[in-house]
Design a protein around this motif. Structure first.
Motif, PDB file in Angstrom:
ATOM      1  N   ASN A 100       0.860  -1.181   0.000  1.00  0.00           N
ATOM      2  CA  ASN A 100       0.000   0.000   0.000  1.00  0.00           C
ATOM      3  C   ASN A 100       0.898   1.234   0.000  1.00  0.00           C
ATOM      4  N   ASN A 414       3.807   4.558   6.910  1.00  0.00           N
ATOM      5  CA  ASN A 414       4.059   4.608   5.460  1.00  0.00           C
ATOM      6  C   ASN A 414       5.559   4.662   5.179  1.00  0.00           C
ATOM      7  N   ASN A 455       1.815   0.390   8.439  1.00  0.00           N
ATOM      8  CA  ASN A 455       2.068   0.346   6.995  1.00  0.00           C
ATOM      9  C   ASN A 455       3.567   0.438   6.708  1.00  0.00           C
ATOM     10  N   ASP A 497       1.361  -4.356   8.266  1.00  0.00           N
ATOM     11  CA  ASP A 497       0.320  -3.744   7.438  1.00  0.00           C
ATOM     12  C   ASP A 497      -0.995  -4.496   7.518  1.00  0.00           C
TER      13      ASP A 497
END
Length: 503
Positions: A100, A414, A455, A497
């Motif tokens: 992602n 992220n 993530n 994640d």
């Protein structure tokens, strides 16, 4: 990536990212499988790879088609994969759920790349050289005021060229918006003096923009160092938020502590194994690079090195230099770090705290060769207001514990790590801790994830001399003995994640 039947694999891991095979009969031949030896060798990641007019993407030496070609592969892997819920690795050979990826890091379907600027489109009269405008660069003269004047005068409309030389800085130089700064082979910014002497009140040598400012700054082919100890120096503080993705950053710009002519930190006063940790003249900086919370930038080919040997001695004599910290990142992103290395600081090499939207590609670290003599954090003190790690979980006589972290990730979201080589070769300059027995290691753990990190994708981690490859919130998740490799031990992937991988 293939060997003859019965032979051990010879390749550790391969990552192919955002790439295109064209008009090729076979993309990759691999002999590795779930039974091959060593267990973690021959690992492969294909991430956004297009096989065009290439009928076979991956094949065995015997001709077995492992992955059909003539298609775009979002994510495919071969190797050992872990997730937070797994107690053991899963050997994967097949399609993977694609990561992602944060849109802030992307340019279309690929991670953004911005090649090193060459400025060939500019005419000669669009450059100014600092020596022609009064800077000495002789490693002795204080050039601080002259450099600041030149930058203030020309940053808005000229490319500022630093002729080869060593430019002494005794105070902070501010880099304003729109500056383009280019060096020549070895253009050194060299910090010196009492202004950088207070470790409890550190200050930057170069400060790129003020917090909250947005614009573009490019720094190419520069080297940051210091003359003698500067315990209160942050060699560079980057505050600027890039106005155009990828167009603000550091290219072929390096940081070096000690080990060269003019640093006053050489074998003559900091020879290894001579008690240099007790001598202040053998101490480096507070921090080499700080990427603050307001910042975004692009980094490519940046090496941050604390010297373990002297570059300017014919025999490259080995030395002990003690630098506190290497890279601290608080950026909310986007931050691209391609081809970076951080080596030999006492507390940590890479430290990501409350950060977001980061690509770390082809990263490399080494633990200080002198550790654990003294044990970390000595000769420094951990400072909570700087998010420093503490080492109170280690008994001081457990030498494999009291060593700096290579990659410390805390409350970070992220983050995408493609290829990380994290190495610990020594115990106080002795390599006997590597490979002397099945339970002999130079360092317990050097990579950890803490707090509310989400993530997070780690691809192709390779380690040397480490017992525990991945630790999450104090719990060991990956052990090297389960992932023996060619020379480094390796895993294909570790993910936070929510995904689960089935064989």
């Amino acid at each position: 990536m293939s060997v003859q039947p019965g032979q051990n694999e010879t390749v550790g891991g391969l990552t192919i990212l955002d790439s295109h095979f064209y008009n090729t009969r076979i993309g990759i031949i691999t002999s590795a499988n779930a039974q091959s030896m060593p267990p973690s060798a021959g690992q492969i990641l294909l991430d956004n790879v297009h096989f065009d007019k290439t009928p076979v993407a991956v094949q065995s030496p015997a001709g077995e088609i492992i992955l059909q070609g003539n298609q775009r592969i979002n994510s495919w892997g071969q190797g050992h994969v872990y997730t937070p819920s797994s107690r053991n690795y899963t050997f994967i050979r097949g399609l993977l759920p694609p990561p992602n990826k944060s849109a802030l890091l992307m340019e279309g379907s690929k991670f953004l790349e911005y090649s090193r600027p060459e400025y060939l489109e500019y005419s000669v009269n669009q450059f100014v050289t600092v020596k022609s405008l009064g800077a000495k660069g002789d490693g002795m003269t204080d050039d601080t005021a002259t450099i600041q004047r030149i930058i203030d005068t020309y940053a808005a409309n000229k490319i500022i060229f630093f002729d080869a030389g060593a430019y002494i800085h005794t105070n902070t130089v501010y880099i304003p918006l729109n500056a383009i700064i280019v060096g020549e082979v070895e253009s050194i910014i060299m910090a010196r003096g009492s202004s950088f002497g207070d470790a409890l009140n550190p200050k930057p040598v170069w400060k790129v923009a003020q917090q909250g400012e947005s614009g573009n700054v490019q720094i190419v082919d520069m080297l940051f160092s210091h003359q003698g100890p500067v315990p209160g120096a942050i060699m560079m503080e980057w505050n600027l938020k890039s106005a155009c993705p990828g167009k603000s950053g550091l290219w072929s710009t390096h940081f070096r502590t000690g080990g060269a002519k003019g640093t006053n930190q050489t074998p003559s006063n900091c020879l290894k194994l001579t008690g240099a940790s007790q001598r202040t003249e053998c101490q480096g900086a507070f921090l080499q690079l700080h990427v603050t919370s307001s910042a975004s930038l692009y980094m490519e080919n940046t090496w941050l090195w604390v010297a373990d040997h002297n570059l300017d001695y014919p025999d490259h004599s080995q030395i002990d230099i003690f630098n506190a910290r290497t890279i601290l990142v608080e950026s909310q992103g986007p931050l691209w770090m391609y081809g970076t290395a951080a080596e030999h600081s006492v507390l940590y090499q890479y430290h990501f705290v409350n950060a977001k939207n980061i690509l770390l590609g082809q990263a490399q670290t080494e633990t200080g060769y002198f550790q654990s003599n003294p044990p970390a954090p000595e000769p420094f003190t951990s400072l909570t207001n700087w998010f420093d790690p503490v080492f109170d979980m280690c008994s001081k006589d457990k030498f494999s514990c009291t060593k700096g972290w290579s990659l410390d990730i805390n409350n970070t979201t992220n983050m995408y790590i493609y290829n990380a080589g994290l190495y610990s070769f020594f115990q106080n300059w002795n390599t006997s801790c590597i490979g002397t027995s099945a339970n002999s290691y130079c360092q317990d753990t050097l990579f950890r994830i803490r707090g509310n990190s989400q993530n997070l994708y780690l691809w192709n981690l390779e380690t040397v001399g480490i017992e525990n490859m991945v630790e999450v919130d104090g719990i060991v998740k990956v052990k090297s003995r389960d992932n023996l490799g060619v020379f480094p031990d390796g895993i294909l992937g570790y993910f936070i994640d929510g995904l689960d991988f089935k064989q």
